[in-house]
Motif scaffolding. Structure first.
Motif, PDB file in Angstrom:
ATOM      1  N   ILE A 124      -5.594  22.816   2.080  1.00 53.05           N
ATOM      2  CA  ILE A 124      -6.594  22.447   3.094  1.00 53.05           C
ATOM      3  C   ILE A 124      -7.227  23.743   3.585  1.00 53.05           C
ATOM      4  O   ILE A 124      -6.516  24.662   4.022  1.00 53.05           O
ATOM      5  CB  ILE A 124      -5.916  21.652   4.233  1.00 53.05           C
ATOM      6  CG1 ILE A 124      -5.349  20.347   3.651  1.00 53.05           C
ATOM      7  CG2 ILE A 124      -6.879  21.394   5.386  1.00 53.05           C
ATOM      8  CD1 ILE A 124      -4.390  19.614   4.540  1.00 53.05           C
ATOM      9  N   SER A 125      -8.557  23.834   3.461  1.00 54.71           N
ATOM     10  CA  SER A 125      -9.234  25.118   3.712  1.00 54.71           C
ATOM     11  C   SER A 125      -9.021  25.651   5.127  1.00 54.71           C
ATOM     12  O   SER A 125      -8.894  26.861   5.309  1.00 54.71           O
ATOM     13  CB  SER A 125     -10.742  24.988   3.510  1.00 54.71           C
ATOM     14  OG  SER A 125     -11.028  24.296   2.344  1.00 54.71           O
ATOM     15  N   ASP A 126      -9.032  24.770   6.104  1.00 60.30           N
ATOM     16  CA  ASP A 126      -8.908  25.217   7.493  1.00 60.30           C
ATOM     17  C   ASP A 126      -7.470  24.970   7.954  1.00 60.30           C
ATOM     18  O   ASP A 126      -7.026  23.825   8.106  1.00 60.30           O
ATOM     19  CB  ASP A 126      -9.918  24.410   8.343  1.00 60.30           C
ATOM     20  CG  ASP A 126      -9.810  24.720   9.824  1.00 60.30           C
ATOM     21  OD1 ASP A 126      -8.828  25.352  10.242  1.00 60.30           O
ATOM     22  OD2 ASP A 126     -10.723  24.308  10.568  1.00 60.30           O
ATOM     23  N   PRO A 127      -6.713  26.063   8.176  1.00 62.85           N
ATOM     24  CA  PRO A 127      -5.290  25.885   8.534  1.00 62.85           C
ATOM     25  C   PRO A 127      -5.102  25.145   9.859  1.00 62.85           C
ATOM     26  O   PRO A 127      -4.053  24.535  10.082  1.00 62.85           O
ATOM     27  CB  PRO A 127      -4.768  27.318   8.643  1.00 62.85           C
ATOM     28  CG  PRO A 127      -5.977  28.162   8.857  1.00 62.85           C
ATOM     29  CD  PRO A 127      -7.105  27.483   8.143  1.00 62.85           C
ATOM     30  N   TYR A 146     -10.375  35.137   7.661  1.00 59.85           N
ATOM     31  CA  TYR A 146     -11.138  34.669   8.828  1.00 59.85           C
ATOM     32  C   TYR A 146     -10.207  34.119   9.913  1.00 59.85           C
ATOM     33  O   TYR A 146     -10.356  34.425  11.095  1.00 59.85           O
ATOM     34  CB  TYR A 146     -12.110  33.577   8.365  1.00 59.85           C
ATOM     35  CG  TYR A 146     -12.776  32.782   9.463  1.00 59.85           C
ATOM     36  CD1 TYR A 146     -13.989  33.212  10.003  1.00 59.85           C
ATOM     37  CD2 TYR A 146     -12.209  31.606   9.959  1.00 59.85           C
ATOM     38  CE1 TYR A 146     -14.611  32.475  11.007  1.00 59.85           C
ATOM     39  CE2 TYR A 146     -12.829  30.874  10.962  1.00 59.85           C
ATOM     40  CZ  TYR A 146     -14.025  31.304  11.475  1.00 59.85           C
ATOM     41  OH  TYR A 146     -14.637  30.580  12.456  1.00 59.85           O
ATOM     42  N   TYR A 147      -9.242  33.294   9.503  1.00 61.78           N
ATOM     43  CA  TYR A 147      -8.385  32.639  10.495  1.00 61.78           C
ATOM     44  C   TYR A 147      -7.379  33.606  11.112  1.00 61.78           C
ATOM     45  O   TYR A 147      -6.936  33.408  12.238  1.00 61.78           O
ATOM     46  CB  TYR A 147      -7.703  31.405   9.876  1.00 61.78           C
ATOM     47  CG  TYR A 147      -8.716  30.328   9.545  1.00 61.78           C
ATOM     48  CD1 TYR A 147      -9.297  29.563  10.552  1.00 61.78           C
ATOM     49  CD2 TYR A 147      -9.150  30.132   8.232  1.00 61.78           C
ATOM     50  CE1 TYR A 147     -10.257  28.606  10.256  1.00 61.78           C
ATOM     51  CE2 TYR A 147     -10.110  29.176   7.927  1.00 61.78           C
ATOM     52  CZ  TYR A 147     -10.655  28.410   8.945  1.00 61.78           C
ATOM     53  OH  TYR A 147     -11.622  27.480   8.656  1.00 61.78           O
ATOM     54  N   ILE A 148      -7.038  34.671  10.374  1.00 60.74           N
ATOM     55  CA  ILE A 148      -6.163  35.696  10.953  1.00 60.74           C
ATOM     56  C   ILE A 148      -6.887  36.313  12.159  1.00 60.74           C
ATOM     57  O   ILE A 148      -6.329  36.446  13.249  1.00 60.74           O
ATOM     58  CB  ILE A 148      -5.828  36.798   9.908  1.00 60.74           C
ATOM     59  CG1 ILE A 148      -4.979  36.214   8.770  1.00 60.74           C
ATOM     60  CG2 ILE A 148      -5.118  37.976  10.568  1.00 60.74           C
ATOM     61  CD1 ILE A 148      -4.720  37.179   7.603  1.00 60.74           C
ATOM     62  N   GLN A 149      -8.167  36.636  11.963  1.00 61.18           N
ATOM     63  CA  GLN A 149      -8.939  37.261  13.044  1.00 61.18           C
ATOM     64  C   GLN A 149      -9.187  36.283  14.185  1.00 61.18           C
ATOM     65  O   GLN A 149      -9.157  36.663  15.348  1.00 61.18           O
ATOM     66  CB  GLN A 149     -10.280  37.795  12.512  1.00 61.18           C
ATOM     67  CG  GLN A 149     -10.136  38.857  11.417  1.00 61.18           C
ATOM     68  CD  GLN A 149      -9.297  40.040  11.847  1.00 61.18           C
ATOM     69  OE1 GLN A 149      -9.499  40.607  12.917  1.00 61.18           O
ATOM     70  NE2 GLN A 149      -8.327  40.422  11.027  1.00 61.18           N
ATOM     71  N   LEU A 150      -9.439  35.026  13.823  1.00 67.74           N
ATOM     72  CA  LEU A 150      -9.683  34.006  14.854  1.00 67.74           C
ATOM     73  C   LEU A 150      -8.459  33.834  15.749  1.00 67.74           C
ATOM     74  O   LEU A 150      -8.560  33.847  16.981  1.00 67.74           O
ATOM     75  CB  LEU A 150     -10.035  32.665  14.176  1.00 67.74           C
ATOM     76  CG  LEU A 150     -10.078  31.422  15.060  1.00 67.74           C
ATOM     77  CD1 LEU A 150     -11.255  31.444  16.007  1.00 67.74           C
ATOM     78  CD2 LEU A 150     -10.150  30.148  14.219  1.00 67.74           C
ATOM     79  N   THR A 182      -2.028  30.993   9.703  1.00 65.65           N
ATOM     80  CA  THR A 182      -3.444  30.990   9.325  1.00 65.65           C
ATOM     81  C   THR A 182      -3.654  30.734   7.838  1.00 65.65           C
ATOM     82  O   THR A 182      -4.771  30.884   7.338  1.00 65.65           O
ATOM     83  CB  THR A 182      -4.090  32.363   9.633  1.00 65.65           C
ATOM     84  OG1 THR A 182      -3.442  33.338   8.798  1.00 65.65           O
ATOM     85  CG2 THR A 182      -3.954  32.742  11.079  1.00 65.65           C
ATOM     86  N   GLY A 183      -2.571  30.368   7.139  1.00 61.35           N
ATOM     87  CA  GLY A 183      -2.678  30.150   5.697  1.00 61.35           C
ATOM     88  C   GLY A 183      -3.064  31.440   4.980  1.00 61.35           C
ATOM     89  O   GLY A 183      -3.567  31.405   3.857  1.00 61.35           O
TER      90      GLY A 183
END
Ligand SMILES: Nc1ncnc2c1ncn2[C@@H]1O[C@H](COP(=O)(O)OP(=O)(O)OP(=O)(O)O)[C@@H](O)[C@H]1O
Ligand SMILES: [Mg+2]
Length: 373
Positions: free
Chosen positions: A359-362, A255-259, A250-251
């Motif tokens: 890149i913002s979105d992993p 946010y992406y960790i939770q997603l 998730t980089g």
């Protein structure tokens, strides 16, 4: 119910860590200083600020939270700002009085619905908002502050103020802030390059006007403990290695960790009890597949230089203006790279921490890895 939450401000049981950061913000603001909180997109700024608001309100402060994102004109700023101020007023009669006294060309209205509930609204008496009106509106918090009870105004996505700069909004606000005695300000925003330029550039109105704080990623130990506890509450186990692997995909962006955790939970809940790296990978792949069309279109929209740079950033985001970097990724002159970087940052496609670009979105990065291979 899924024990992981993403996409909105998280509170209560869904929020962890950030204690020291929260305390520092509370101390700075209650000490009478202004502050700017910088972090890339989706690091948890707004959620942290909502915690801070709770703490400040417990100390007797009134906090006005204002998001600049929906603002596209002076009119929208004025109506939304007065709306945000109104939300925190117990005494609407007093608000009407103060507005009538302080703002010449706005007529406040207080009506009552059939159940007797008061409803507040405003009417503009000039065809377009003048600088004079804007100036009076910016004075409103100071005029409303009761003796001994300080106000804190929080401007989220503050970099968006630049959209209204034609009228000199930035310098007007700066001069108001300097004059006001009862109000302190917290600025935050996700487009860090724009925001830090506002506060670090000698030629800008907000230069040196607030104490800085950079929000980092969440510490791995806390994230691991959080993931383990949340999965455990649904009878799912996740080992240390697998939790770190999940974070790695998730980089390290909150946010992406939770997603990704939410996706894993959904995938496993009916059939499996042990998270494996294979499951983490399958879920990450699934997220990319779901967003494939969007990612494809996003990439397609970029210029050739921007595309080349994005592909280079999959591999490394350090020393990107060096000749070694240009050579390795067959980029043209550093000045062209600089231009592409600014465009990609403006689009929110890439971000920067310290001197490293990423890149913002992993999951977009993952998409690009597949695309480029
Ligand atoms: N302290 C935290 N504990 C748990 N989850 C968090 C935390 N901080 C952020 N998150 C996760 O990140 C998501 C985004 O948080 P938030 O909206 O507060 O970030 P932001 O930096 O304001 O984002 P944006 O740049 O989109 O405005 C949350 O929905 C949540 O999933
Ligand atoms: Mg936010």
């Amino acid at each position: 119910m899924n024990p992981f939450s993403y996409g909105t401000v998280v509170r209560g049981d869904f929020f962890y860590d950030r204690k020291e950061e929260g305390e520092r913000i509370v101390t700075t603001l209650s000490g009478g200083n202004n502050m700017v909180l910088l972090a890339p997109r989706r690091y948890g700024k707004t959620s942290l600020v909502f915690q801070v608001i709770e703490q400040l309100e417990a100390k007797g402060y009134t906090c006005i939270y204002f998001d600049f994102l929906p603002v596209y004109s002076l009119e929208t700023f004025v109506s939304l700002y007065i709306g945000a101020i109104e939300k925190k007023q117990h005494n609407l009669g007093r608000l009407v009085q103060v507005i009538t006294k302080v703002i010449n060309s706005i007529r406040p209205k207080l009506t009552f619905d059939s159940s007797g509930k008061p409803e507040f609204g405003i009417e503009f008496t000039e065809s377009s908002v003048s600088i004079q009106t804007l100036s009076e509106v910016l004075d409103l918090p100071e005029k409303l502050a009761q003796k001994g009870k300080k106000l804190i105004v929080i401007f989220d996505e503050f970099q968006e103020i630049t959209k209204l700069n034609k009228v000199g909004f930035e310098s007007l606000l700066r001069s108001k802030i300097q004059q006001q005695q009862q109000v302190n300000y917290l600025f935050l925003g996700s487009r860090t390059h724009l925001l830090s330029d506002m506060f670090n550039n000698k030629n800008r109105a907000f230069y040196n006007s607030a104490s800085h704080m950079q929000l980092g990623t969440l510490p791995h130990e806390d994230t691991i403990a959080y993931l383990q506890a949340k999965f455990r509450s649904s009878g799912i186990q996740i080992g240390l290695h697998e939790a770190l692997y999940l974070i790695g995909q998730t980089g390290d962006i909150p946010y992406y960790i939770q997603l990704l955790a939410a996706e894993i939970w959904q995938y496993m809940i009916t059939s499996q009890t042990q998270v494996t790296t294979k499951i983490v990978d399958a879920c990450a792949k699934q997220i990319v597949e779901l967003k494939q069309d969007y990612y494809y279109e996003l990439f397609d929209r970029q210029s050739v230089m921007q595309k080349q740079l994005l592909i280079a950033l999959i591999h490394s985001g350090e020393n990107i203006f060096s000749s070694a970097y240009s050579k390795r990724f067959r980029l043209s002159a550093a000045s062209t790279t600089q231009k592409s970087i600014l465009v990609l940052m403006d689009y929110g496609i890439i971000d920067k921490t310290d001197n490293t670009y990423f890149i913002s979105d992993p999951f977009f990065k993952r998409f690009l890895q597949n695309y480029a291979s």
